[in-house]
Write a protein that holds these residues in place. Sequence first.
Motif, PDB file in Angstrom:
ATOM      1  N   PRO A 175       3.769   0.417   2.119  1.00 31.07           N
ATOM      2  CA  PRO A 175       3.849   0.838   0.754  1.00 31.07           C
ATOM      3  C   PRO A 175       2.621   1.469   0.295  1.00 31.07           C
ATOM      4  CG  PRO A 175       4.937  -1.189   0.993  1.00 31.07           C
ATOM      5  CD  PRO A 175       4.422  -0.918   2.482  1.00 31.07           C
ATOM      6  N   LYS A 176       2.900   2.783  -0.355  1.00 30.77           N
ATOM      7  CA  LYS A 176       1.599   3.435  -0.972  1.00 30.77           C
ATOM      8  C   LYS A 176       0.828   2.602  -1.940  1.00 30.77           C
ATOM      9  CE  LYS A 176       0.314   7.769  -2.972  1.00 30.77           C
ATOM     10  NZ  LYS A 176       0.690   8.982  -3.169  1.00 30.77           N
ATOM     11  N   ALA A 177      -0.108   2.418  -1.871  1.00 28.25           N
ATOM     12  CA  ALA A 177      -1.200   1.742  -2.783  1.00 28.25           C
ATOM     13  C   ALA A 177      -1.150   2.258  -4.214  1.00 28.25           C
ATOM     14  CB  ALA A 177      -2.724   1.618  -2.295  1.00 28.25           C
ATOM     15  N   GLN A 178      -0.875   1.285  -5.253  1.00 29.78           N
ATOM     16  CA  GLN A 178      -0.763   1.836  -6.547  1.00 29.78           C
ATOM     17  C   GLN A 178      -2.081   1.170  -7.308  1.00 29.78           C
ATOM     18  OE1 GLN A 178       2.705   0.682  -8.300  1.00 29.78           O
ATOM     19  NE2 GLN A 178       3.947   1.866  -6.813  1.00 29.78           N
ATOM     20  N   PRO A 179      -2.459   1.575  -8.463  1.00 31.62           N
ATOM     21  CA  PRO A 179      -3.431   1.064  -9.196  1.00 31.62           C
ATOM     22  C   PRO A 179      -2.886  -0.182  -9.533  1.00 31.62           C
ATOM     23  CG  PRO A 179      -2.731   3.251 -10.285  1.00 31.62           C
ATOM     24  CD  PRO A 179      -1.941   2.936  -9.125  1.00 31.62           C
ATOM     25  N   GLY A 180      -3.708  -1.344  -9.408  1.00 32.38           N
ATOM     26  CA  GLY A 180      -3.546  -2.760  -9.871  1.00 32.38           C
ATOM     27  C   GLY A 180      -2.981  -3.445  -8.457  1.00 32.38           C
ATOM     28  N   ASP A 181      -3.045  -2.809  -7.257  1.00 33.10           N
ATOM     29  CA  ASP A 181      -2.758  -3.590  -6.200  1.00 33.10           C
ATOM     30  C   ASP A 181      -4.062  -4.049  -5.638  1.00 33.10           C
ATOM     31  OD1 ASP A 181      -0.079  -2.691  -6.179  1.00 33.10           O
ATOM     32  OD2 ASP A 181      -0.409  -1.274  -4.146  1.00 33.10           O
ATOM     33  N   GLY A 182      -4.096  -5.014  -4.903  1.00 35.87           N
ATOM     34  CA  GLY A 182      -5.119  -5.604  -4.459  1.00 35.87           C
ATOM     35  C   GLY A 182      -4.701  -6.705  -3.142  1.00 35.87           C
ATOM     36  N   GLY A 183      -5.450  -6.496  -1.993  1.00 32.81           N
ATOM     37  CA  GLY A 183      -5.259  -7.434  -0.814  1.00 32.81           C
ATOM     38  C   GLY A 183      -6.571  -7.899  -0.332  1.00 32.81           C
TER      39      GLY A 183
END
Lengths: 293, 175
Positions: A175-183
């Motif tokens: 899934p495409k990274a969005q603002p607010g994603d973190g891993g």
Amino acid sequence: MTEVIPPEFEYHAPGSVDEAIGLLQNSGEAKVLAGGQSLLPLMKLRLAAPKTLVDITRIPKLSYVNETTDCLCLGATTKINDLNDSALIRNRYPLLADAAQHIADPLVRNMGTVGGNVCHGDPGNDLPACMLAYGASYVVRGPKGNRTIPAQGFYQDTFVTSLDPSEILVEVQVPKAQPGDGGAYLKMERKVSDFAIAAVAVQLRTDSRGTVNQAGIALTNVGPTVLLASQAAGQLTTKKPTNADILAAGKLAAEAAQPNSDLRGPAEFKRGVVQTLTQRAVKLALWRAGGMS
Amino acid sequence: MASTAIPRLTSPLPIRGATHKIHVTINDVPFDFMVEDRTLLVHFLRDALGMTGTHIGCDTTHCGACTVLLDDVPVKSCTVLAVQADGRKVRTVEGLESGGKLHPVQEGFTTEHGLHCGYCTPGMMMTSVALLAKNPNPTEEEIRRAISGNLCRCTGYVNIVKAIQHAAKASGGGK
């Protein structure tokens, strides 16, 4: 000197995926050779003895790292070190970037492929946990055409996946990274190039207030397959996780682990490693989620 | 050593299974060879071509003694089939020295005593050559990460790192 040589097989290097599928259909006991960094050692030790090897690395247009409108697409024969060389991965997919730096060693990463790592089915492979945490999908092609298989459910048992013998994985879709994603991916290993004692993949999606809307947590090498720790992830969602939530998530992840005692340590030690790595990975993922613009 | 004919691979085992004709450029010299499909690149180099500079250490993809450059990228040649090298360039330790002059990496290992027993050295140097081609000015940490797939049981790596730093300086980079 005794030399360690694989058992006899026939090698084919088809020029297209369809040609490769035809070879898989028409040869008994055929295996796909992607990077060969797991398969060839297994063959040298006679743990595998396929009669036919279908080398897919000479098929054009199967090696790429692209971001489209809705996903990050990784071609099956993309080398692990291509992920390490990709600014896109480093900047926007930190979970993958962490894992790609810790797969085997730098030389193996020059041959080993994304497709091979996700399809091999060894619970010690590092990318499957990332794909479970991301909620990724695998596009596979067989005699009847393409189908898309969610990573969740793909891993059935040790070295057993839901890929049919005549199917080839062609693309991994994250899934495409969005603002607010973190891993984050944290791995404890005895030494470079060993499989993990345990490793934990965490992927979080947060909103502008820091509330976690989606969480994925998956565990490497502490069970017969890669494991999804759904309850641990559930502990973090629909709220802004507190320290108590993070501690609880670590405990739930340790409970989800099914480790065996072996040369990498006793089972209880491995559960402790899972607990600690989960807590650290969640904190790192939250910090990264706050930092992405 | 170049040959236009296609000699059979002089393997320690008789050829029993399927074979392929391969065209490989080794240290800038093109070769055409018939190899058994299961022949590993390291055995092709050592047994068919007599190029024993590339060592076999663990035979299990761990130690890196067999490291060669495949299209300029370092790989473990005990875990690559000779047929996978078809149509590609291979560079081995024999290809480092040119015209009687040592490669800067070889100079570095000599000057800084980057070896004791020497078993890991060919692989260690090939990895170093690839590192410096990609990153002429590596930090110590970058060097240590780059050679993390090559095991040395003698030196503790200290002098190997110095050897690579020496080579980087000699080649115009170096921190």
